[in-house]
Motif scaffolding. Structure first.
Motif, PDB file in Angstrom:
ATOM      1  N   GLU A 184      20.984  69.851  26.253  1.00  0.00           N
ATOM      2  CA  GLU A 184      20.010  68.823  25.894  1.00  0.00           C
ATOM      3  C   GLU A 184      18.695  68.976  26.645  1.00  0.00           C
ATOM      4  OE1 GLU A 184      21.460  64.846  26.203  1.00  0.00           O
ATOM      5  OE2 GLU A 184      23.267  65.226  25.013  1.00  0.00           O
ATOM      6  N   ASP A 216      21.469  69.757  39.469  1.00  0.00           N
ATOM      7  CA  ASP A 216      22.183  69.810  38.202  1.00  0.00           C
ATOM      8  C   ASP A 216      23.690  69.945  38.396  1.00  0.00           C
ATOM      9  OD1 ASP A 216      19.695  69.657  36.943  1.00  0.00           O
ATOM     10  OD2 ASP A 216      19.423  71.817  37.065  1.00  0.00           O
ATOM     11  N   TRP A 264      29.027  63.657  35.388  1.00  0.00           N
ATOM     12  CA  TRP A 264      29.375  63.586  33.961  1.00  0.00           C
ATOM     13  C   TRP A 264      30.871  63.844  33.773  1.00  0.00           C
ATOM     14  CZ3 TRP A 264      31.488  66.396  30.039  1.00  0.00           C
ATOM     15  CH2 TRP A 264      31.186  66.006  28.737  1.00  0.00           C
ATOM     16  N   GLY A 285      31.828  69.233  25.448  1.00  0.00           N
ATOM     17  CA  GLY A 285      30.844  68.169  25.624  1.00  0.00           C
ATOM     18  C   GLY A 285      29.921  68.419  26.796  1.00  0.00           C
ATOM     19  N   MET A 286      30.464  69.014  27.854  1.00  0.00           N
ATOM     20  CA  MET A 286      29.643  69.298  29.037  1.00  0.00           C
ATOM     21  C   MET A 286      28.535  70.297  28.710  1.00  0.00           C
ATOM     22  SD  MET A 286      30.692  71.139  32.615  1.00  0.00           S
ATOM     23  CE  MET A 286      30.254  72.746  31.932  1.00  0.00           C
ATOM     24  N   THR A 323      26.259  67.214  36.823  1.00  0.00           N
ATOM     25  CA  THR A 323      27.358  67.669  35.974  1.00  0.00           C
ATOM     26  C   THR A 323      28.698  67.155  36.485  1.00  0.00           C
ATOM     27  OG1 THR A 323      26.128  69.672  35.380  1.00  0.00           O
ATOM     28  CG2 THR A 323      28.506  69.693  35.000  1.00  0.00           C
ATOM     29  N   THR A 335      18.374  72.880  32.272  1.00  0.00           N
ATOM     30  CA  THR A 335      19.801  73.168  32.451  1.00  0.00           C
ATOM     31  C   THR A 335      20.279  74.230  31.475  1.00  0.00           C
ATOM     32  OG1 THR A 335      20.271  71.201  31.098  1.00  0.00           O
ATOM     33  CG2 THR A 335      20.451  70.975  33.492  1.00  0.00           C
ATOM     34  N   LYS A 336      19.613  74.343  30.340  1.00  0.00           N
ATOM     35  CA  LYS A 336      20.000  75.346  29.346  1.00  0.00           C
ATOM     36  C   LYS A 336      19.566  76.748  29.760  1.00  0.00           C
ATOM     37  CE  LYS A 336      19.597  76.476  24.408  1.00  0.00           C
ATOM     38  NZ  LYS A 336      18.984  76.107  23.109  1.00  0.00           N
ATOM     39  N   LYS A 382      25.880  68.738  26.646  1.00  0.00           N
ATOM     40  CA  LYS A 382      24.992  67.943  27.504  1.00  0.00           C
ATOM     41  C   LYS A 382      23.984  68.840  28.215  1.00  0.00           C
ATOM     42  CE  LYS A 382      24.702  64.277  28.344  1.00  0.00           C
ATOM     43  NZ  LYS A 382      23.687  63.256  27.901  1.00  0.00           N
TER      44      LYS A 382
END
Length: 249
Positions: free
Chosen positions: A104, A195, A202, A97-98, A199, A108-109, A101
């Motif tokens: 998204e 970020d 999250w 899930g992290m 994270t 961050t990707k 996220k």
């Protein structure tokens, strides 16, 4: 702060804190309940002296300050160890899930378009080609699961635990804490602190939810409150062990 930390503000004491000494040392945790009555306020009987320069250079003294400030005690370590077997099963889905996220948002990707240390497999050529099943993401998930399990099972009285968390912080800044990586020319991660903090927030939500959803037979309500507080303290200490390498404070 512990007596060890408050007494080590002399130059001689500061010079004795090598990484090896820190990693092999025992971190004294107060033997008291992790529960604090936050509704009660009174003037402290004494004000502890903290050397701001020493807690920048000595991990041992910094951890003493952090654990004292957050009131991270042996009871916190005990309750984390107790709930660990019940929460451990959530780690794989939490890690999946992290990364979902992080995928998204392009900012961050795209961090994962750069080769990470220890990974020698193929990399995608475009952001669109990078998927959750890409080889480097699978590789990163292994590390992330190991970190999460260590949070739940670590010996928090051992300096090696905090030294590990500190190295996790360093390795995300674009600098490598590991000699073999520097020797081999392996590039470390370079992730903006913004970020990193998001994270961790999250992750905190997921772990808190997992604890609160435990059946009463596995974890009574009073222990859930203690466990949520204990995990919260550990994650904020980890957050500090990230931020210190970004902002130098």
């Amino acid at each position: 702060m512990s007596e060890k930390s408050s007494k080590s503000s002399s130059p001689a004491a500061s010079s004795s804190h090598s990484p090896t000494a820190t990693e092999s040392s025992q971190t004294p945790l107060h033997s008291s309940s992790s529960h604090t009555d936050y509704g009660q306020h009174s003037c402290p009987m004494f004000t502890q002296e903290v050397d701001p320069l020493l807690i920048k250079t000595s991990l041992e003294d910094r951890i003493a300050y952090l654990t004292d400030f957050l009131n991270f005690t042996s009871r916190d370590a005990e309750i984390i160890s107790k709930i660990a077997p019940s929460v451990n099963d959530v780690i794989p889905s939490m890690v999946d899930g992290m990364y979902a996220k992080l995928f998204e948002f392009d900012i961050t990707k795209k961090v994962f378009m750069t080769r990470n240390q220890g990974f020698d497999g193929p990399l995608p050529h475009t952001l669109e080609e990078l998927t959750l099943d890409s080889a480097q993401i699978v590789f990163r998930k292994v590390f992330m699961k190991a970190w999460a399990r260590r949070v739940l099972t670590a010996d928090y009285s051992n300096g090696k635990t905090w030294a590990y968390m500190d190295k996790v912080g360093i390795m995300h800044t674009g600098a490598s804490p590991f000699k073999h990586q520097r020797t081999m020319g392996i590039a470390p991660l370079n992730v903006p602190y913004r970020d990193i903090a998001l994270t961790l927030g999250w992750i905190q939500t997921v772990l808190h939810s997992a604890i609160l959803q435990l059946p009463e037979s596995a974890c009574p309500a009073a222990e859930k409150i203690e466990a949520v507080a204990a995990i919260n303290k550990v994650l904020w200490i980890q957050n500090d062990l990230f931020s210190r390498h970004y902002i130098g404070d």
